[in-house]
Structure formats: C-alpha cells, structure tokens
Design a protein around this motif. Sequence first.
Motif, PDB file in Angstrom:
ATOM      1  N   ASN A  42      44.878  18.674  45.378  1.00  0.00           N
ATOM      2  CA  ASN A  42      45.251  19.884  46.136  1.00  0.00           C
ATOM      3  C   ASN A  42      44.218  21.005  45.964  1.00  0.00           C
ATOM      4  O   ASN A  42      44.547  22.104  45.516  1.00  0.00           O
ATOM      5  CB  ASN A  42      46.639  20.367  45.690  1.00  0.00           C
ATOM      6  CG  ASN A  42      47.316  21.197  46.773  1.00  0.00           C
ATOM      7  OD1 ASN A  42      46.668  21.687  47.695  1.00  0.00           O
ATOM      8  ND2 ASN A  42      48.618  21.363  46.638  1.00  0.00           N
ATOM      9  N   SER A  43      42.999  20.738  46.360  1.00  0.00           N
ATOM     10  CA  SER A  43      41.913  21.709  46.152  1.00  0.00           C
ATOM     11  C   SER A  43      42.149  23.018  46.905  1.00  0.00           C
ATOM     12  O   SER A  43      41.776  24.090  46.428  1.00  0.00           O
ATOM     13  CB  SER A  43      40.573  21.102  46.574  1.00  0.00           C
ATOM     14  OG  SER A  43      40.587  20.733  47.939  1.00  0.00           O
ATOM     15  N   SER A  44      42.784  22.966  48.074  1.00  0.00           N
ATOM     16  CA  SER A  44      43.027  24.196  48.836  1.00  0.00           C
ATOM     17  C   SER A  44      43.936  25.151  48.064  1.00  0.00           C
ATOM     18  O   SER A  44      43.694  26.372  48.032  1.00  0.00           O
ATOM     19  CB  SER A  44      43.638  23.871  50.200  1.00  0.00           C
ATOM     20  OG  SER A  44      44.869  23.175  50.051  1.00  0.00           O
ATOM     21  N   GLU A  45      44.981  24.597  47.443  1.00  0.00           N
ATOM     22  CA  GLU A  45      45.892  25.426  46.640  1.00  0.00           C
ATOM     23  C   GLU A  45      45.171  25.978  45.405  1.00  0.00           C
ATOM     24  O   GLU A  45      45.395  27.125  44.997  1.00  0.00           O
ATOM     25  CB  GLU A  45      47.101  24.602  46.215  1.00  0.00           C
ATOM     26  CG  GLU A  45      48.159  25.373  45.436  1.00  0.00           C
ATOM     27  CD  GLU A  45      48.881  26.409  46.271  1.00  0.00           C
ATOM     28  OE1 GLU A  45      49.489  27.320  45.688  1.00  0.00           O
ATOM     29  OE2 GLU A  45      48.826  26.321  47.522  1.00  0.00           O
ATOM     30  N   ARG A  46      44.297  25.184  44.845  1.00  0.00           N
ATOM     31  CA  ARG A  46      43.546  25.631  43.660  1.00  0.00           C
ATOM     32  C   ARG A  46      42.578  26.763  44.020  1.00  0.00           C
ATOM     33  O   ARG A  46      42.462  27.746  43.280  1.00  0.00           O
ATOM     34  CB  ARG A  46      42.809  24.443  43.047  1.00  0.00           C
ATOM     35  CG  ARG A  46      43.744  23.388  42.488  1.00  0.00           C
ATOM     36  CD  ARG A  46      43.033  22.288  41.733  1.00  0.00           C
ATOM     37  NE  ARG A  46      43.988  21.303  41.233  1.00  0.00           N
ATOM     38  CZ  ARG A  46      44.736  21.485  40.158  1.00  0.00           C
ATOM     39  NH1 ARG A  46      44.621  22.596  39.460  1.00  0.00           N
ATOM     40  NH2 ARG A  46      45.589  20.558  39.759  1.00  0.00           N
ATOM     41  N   TRP A  47      41.882  26.631  45.130  1.00  0.00           N
ATOM     42  CA  TRP A  47      40.989  27.715  45.563  1.00  0.00           C
ATOM     43  C   TRP A  47      41.784  28.989  45.848  1.00  0.00           C
ATOM     44  O   TRP A  47      41.329  30.109  45.548  1.00  0.00           O
ATOM     45  CB  TRP A  47      40.212  27.295  46.802  1.00  0.00           C
ATOM     46  CG  TRP A  47      39.063  26.374  46.533  1.00  0.00           C
ATOM     47  CD1 TRP A  47      38.967  25.056  46.865  1.00  0.00           C
ATOM     48  CD2 TRP A  47      37.845  26.703  45.845  1.00  0.00           C
ATOM     49  NE1 TRP A  47      37.773  24.530  46.434  1.00  0.00           N
ATOM     50  CE2 TRP A  47      37.059  25.517  45.808  1.00  0.00           C
ATOM     51  CE3 TRP A  47      37.348  27.868  45.264  1.00  0.00           C
ATOM     52  CZ2 TRP A  47      35.808  25.472  45.214  1.00  0.00           C
ATOM     53  CZ3 TRP A  47      36.091  27.829  44.673  1.00  0.00           C
ATOM     54  CH2 TRP A  47      35.334  26.652  44.654  1.00  0.00           C
ATOM     55  N   TYR A 239      41.656  27.855  38.593  1.00  0.00           N
ATOM     56  CA  TYR A 239      41.453  26.737  39.517  1.00  0.00           C
ATOM     57  C   TYR A 239      42.078  25.458  38.962  1.00  0.00           C
ATOM     58  O   TYR A 239      42.720  24.699  39.700  1.00  0.00           O
ATOM     59  CB  TYR A 239      39.963  26.519  39.767  1.00  0.00           C
ATOM     60  CG  TYR A 239      39.678  25.384  40.730  1.00  0.00           C
ATOM     61  CD1 TYR A 239      39.674  25.601  42.107  1.00  0.00           C
ATOM     62  CD2 TYR A 239      39.438  24.090  40.268  1.00  0.00           C
ATOM     63  CE1 TYR A 239      39.441  24.564  43.002  1.00  0.00           C
ATOM     64  CE2 TYR A 239      39.200  23.043  41.151  1.00  0.00           C
ATOM     65  CZ  TYR A 239      39.194  23.279  42.514  1.00  0.00           C
ATOM     66  OH  TYR A 239      38.966  22.243  43.388  1.00  0.00           O
ATOM     67  N   PHE A 240      41.906  25.210  37.676  1.00  0.00           N
ATOM     68  CA  PHE A 240      42.382  23.959  37.076  1.00  0.00           C
ATOM     69  C   PHE A 240      43.796  24.066  36.511  1.00  0.00           C
ATOM     70  O   PHE A 240      44.265  23.136  35.855  1.00  0.00           O
ATOM     71  CB  PHE A 240      41.422  23.504  35.979  1.00  0.00           C
ATOM     72  CG  PHE A 240      40.077  23.058  36.489  1.00  0.00           C
ATOM     73  CD1 PHE A 240      39.968  21.953  37.317  1.00  0.00           C
ATOM     74  CD2 PHE A 240      38.926  23.755  36.147  1.00  0.00           C
ATOM     75  CE1 PHE A 240      38.734  21.534  37.786  1.00  0.00           C
ATOM     76  CE2 PHE A 240      37.686  23.348  36.614  1.00  0.00           C
ATOM     77  CZ  PHE A 240      37.587  22.235  37.439  1.00  0.00           C
ATOM     78  N   ALA A 241      44.472  25.173  36.749  1.00  0.00           N
ATOM     79  CA  ALA A 241      45.828  25.344  36.217  1.00  0.00           C
ATOM     80  C   ALA A 241      46.777  24.294  36.799  1.00  0.00           C
ATOM     81  O   ALA A 241      46.559  23.753  37.889  1.00  0.00           O
ATOM     82  CB  ALA A 241      46.341  26.749  36.537  1.00  0.00           C
ATOM     83  N   PRO A 380      48.317  36.615  32.984  1.00  0.00           N
ATOM     84  CA  PRO A 380      47.546  37.058  34.157  1.00  0.00           C
ATOM     85  C   PRO A 380      46.462  36.086  34.588  1.00  0.00           C
ATOM     86  O   PRO A 380      45.874  36.254  35.657  1.00  0.00           O
ATOM     87  CB  PRO A 380      46.937  38.388  33.689  1.00  0.00           C
ATOM     88  CG  PRO A 380      46.873  38.293  32.207  1.00  0.00           C
ATOM     89  CD  PRO A 380      48.059  37.465  31.805  1.00  0.00           C
ATOM     90  N   VAL A 381      46.167  35.059  33.771  1.00  0.00           N
ATOM     91  CA  VAL A 381      45.128  34.089  34.151  1.00  0.00           C
ATOM     92  C   VAL A 381      45.642  32.646  34.078  1.00  0.00           C
ATOM     93  O   VAL A 381      44.871  31.712  33.902  1.00  0.00           O
ATOM     94  CB  VAL A 381      43.857  34.257  33.283  1.00  0.00           C
ATOM     95  CG1 VAL A 381      43.118  35.520  33.670  1.00  0.00           C
ATOM     96  CG2 VAL A 381      44.177  34.245  31.796  1.00  0.00           C
ATOM     97  N   ASN A 382      46.953  32.468  34.226  1.00  0.00           N
ATOM     98  CA  ASN A 382      47.584  31.135  34.339  1.00  0.00           C
ATOM     99  C   ASN A 382      47.380  30.223  33.127  1.00  0.00           C
ATOM    100  O   ASN A 382      47.147  29.022  33.267  1.00  0.00           O
ATOM    101  CB  ASN A 382      47.086  30.416  35.599  1.00  0.00           C
ATOM    102  CG  ASN A 382      47.836  30.859  36.845  1.00  0.00           C
ATOM    103  OD1 ASN A 382      48.478  31.896  36.848  1.00  0.00           O
ATOM    104  ND2 ASN A 382      47.742  30.085  37.904  1.00  0.00           N
ATOM    105  N   ILE A 383      47.489  30.786  31.935  1.00  0.00           N
ATOM    106  CA  ILE A 383      47.437  29.996  30.706  1.00  0.00           C
ATOM    107  C   ILE A 383      48.839  29.488  30.393  1.00  0.00           C
ATOM    108  O   ILE A 383      49.833  30.163  30.673  1.00  0.00           O
ATOM    109  CB  ILE A 383      46.893  30.853  29.545  1.00  0.00           C
ATOM    110  CG1 ILE A 383      45.400  31.123  29.753  1.00  0.00           C
ATOM    111  CG2 ILE A 383      47.130  30.202  28.190  1.00  0.00           C
ATOM    112  CD1 ILE A 383      44.833  32.153  28.805  1.00  0.00           C
TER     113      ILE A 383
END
Length: 435
Positions: A42-47, A239-241, A380-383
Amino acid sequence: MEYIDNLLFALILIAGIGYFTINVKKLVRNINLGRDVNRSDNSSERWKNMAMIALGQSKMIKRPIAGFLHIIVYVGFVIINIEVLEIIIDGLFGTHRVFSFMGSFYGFLIGSFEILAVLVLVAVIVFWIRRNVVKLKRFMNSEMKTWPKNDANYILYFEMVLMSLFLIMNATDVHFQEMNSGNIISSHIAYWFGGFDVSQLHLIERTAWWIHICGILVFLNYLYFSKHLHILLAFPNTYFADLNPKGQFDNLESVTKEVKLMMDPNADPFAAQPVDENAVPSKFGASDVQDLNWVQLLNAYTCTECGRCTSVCPANITGKKLSPRKIMMDTRDRLEEVGKNIDANKGVFIPDNKSLLNDYITTEELWACTSCNACVEECPVNISPLSIIMDMRRYLVMEQSAAPQSLNAMMTNIENNGAPWQYNQMDRLNWKDEN
C-alpha cells in the motif's frame, strides 16, 4: 595565501559531511540488526502518511500551543537553511552573497528568512521556559534526568545561537545593508553596531559567518547522538509505520504453521518436519534488540522523547512504573550498546551477558501495559511502543513461562476447562438454565 580561506572551508566541509556519513552508515547498520519485516504494501497510503504526518505535522497540532510553536521552528529552520547553499558556494569559490544578483527579490527573500529567524527564536525561548521554568510534568519523569534533559536544552541553545548568528551576519554585512536597507529585522539590528567602522563590521560579519556554518555542521553531526535524529528519520518512520488497525497483532509464523498442521486432517502430526541446518534458531517474542524487527529499531531512533505517549498512558497516570517513552529510550540505548560492541569487535557481536529485557526494561513495566494503544495514537511520528512491549511479553510467556500468576491460572483453565474460569467442564452450560 589568496585561497587559504577557501581551502580551509573545503576541509571543514569535507570533515563535517564525512563524519556525518560515517554516523549514517552506523545508524543503518544498527537498524538492520533487527528481523526482516515487509512494509512495501500500500505505497499510496504510506506516501500519504509521510506527507500528512512527517511533512504536514498533522499529529503535532493536536496540542495547539506546542504544535504551532513546533511548526514555526520546523518551517523556519528548514527554510532559513536554504541560505546554507549560498554559504557553501561562497565558501568554496570565494564569492560574497552569490545570489545577490537577484536584486530586490534577494532582499525580500533574506528579509523573510529574518522574520522566520525571530519567530524561531521566540518559539525556542518558549520551549526552554516550558522545560526549565514551568517544568511541565511530562518533561519531569524519571527517565528525563541527566543526559535526556541536557540534550533537549543543548538543542534549544544550538537553535538560539544559530538564529542569532544569522541575524548578526546580515546586520553587519555593509554590502547587504546598502543593497537592502529596507529589511525589517537586520536593518534595525544594524543600528546596534552604529559605532563600528567598516573594518570592524567586516570582522564581526566574517566571524558570525564562520561560526554559523561551523555550527550547522556541528549540529548536523550532533543529531546522531540526540533525540533530534527525528528531524531526519520522521519521514521513513511514518512511511514504514504499521497500516493495520490499532490493536491488530501479527501472528507468529511458526505457531501458525503448527496450528495449520494440527487442523489438517491429512497431515501426520508425528511426521518429522524438514530441518534447515543453516537456519537461525527461532525464538518466540523478543528478549533483546536483535529479536525486534527493523521498523521497531527505526522507531527507537526516531523517538522525539516528547513524552506525549507517557502523558496519556493509563498505567503511568495511575502511578505504575510503565512509561512508553522509556521503552523507546531503553531500546535505543541498548541498540547503541550492541552497536558499540560490534564496532569494538571488528564487525562481530560478542555476547555481553546483557539484554534489553531485565537489564533495561523490567517485567513490571511490561505487565503494567493495558495494550490500549493510547501511546501509539498520541505519538506525533507514528512510533509504536506497544509492539515492543507485546513482543517482549510473548518471550516471557512462550519462552520462559513467566506470565503473572493470574494470567497463568487463566491459561491453565482454558486448557483444562475450555474457559478462563475454574469449574468443571460439565458445568459449562449451566448458565442456559438460569432465568
């Protein structure tokens, strides 16, 4: 002698960028110590996540004051450092304000940078006050002593000095002031230096110029040792979350194979399974950083230590030992320790009788977690501190049978009675006879 300044600048630039490159290679090496995990879907969602969260700061503004100030610092620092390109060209080729050929637009551009520099100064001062005068609770936790506390202040001082040098450099540049006397900020600061002659102003401008560019290179290389590494890593981290719904945990491949084998009526459960002699012995869960996946290790390096996760953690709020921020800080500290071990032993890790579990993170912390995902939602950074906690719990349960007594009792009851409660199997359906 004519080109000695340019040669000196080139050497400083090469040294600064060279050391930064060495640290980046070490960073990538350490992250790759983790297990492989596929995050290419799902690269579009990641971008989109990267654009909204890392670039757009969408999760920062959930706390409006801190979010707005952070956006000022973020935008200001990035845009102002566009001028670094001009400084590098001037330093290498001996020019002076090489982009000044743009005339009035150049003055407008630098003037806009100056306004941003003042806003950054104001925001940074407010951040310093929040940490050191107001002493917000989330900055005062036990893990925020000594180095973590000092590190946050060092960054603030760095930003204060760099912004001040930028303004002083412009204010004392006679050529720039004559060309753009209408600049709102530096033209006013120039009055402070009204008693200096041209040679003195030139000396001040050159001194500010050299300290400014050297300070930027020092700051760049300091990032690796600082929580502000998120300036660079927030983009790949978002992106890699994990894109799965919060609360959905991954299945262990080895367990899944066993279950499928048990459910296959045509399979012989007693048949010997093929063994790969070169395969690394599998471990259920994680006891050390090498057992975590590379995204979790990237998470550890990306942690901003802002404490938003800990401030919303129900276990921490009720006084328990768990702090999701500490989980990430401990993971990074252990990973750095493993990396130094590898460096000291010519690229090979020599067991040091230490591990992330117990030496850094205690079982008390792990079992205090309610797995509510509040920390994941707030970051705030998807950790995801929760993913590390759950992997370490898996190790405790599946490798060491070291679950809390109440949990062991529940699992025993499920095994023996088919239900979490301790009663005879014949009584399981008695509830249907109740009115």
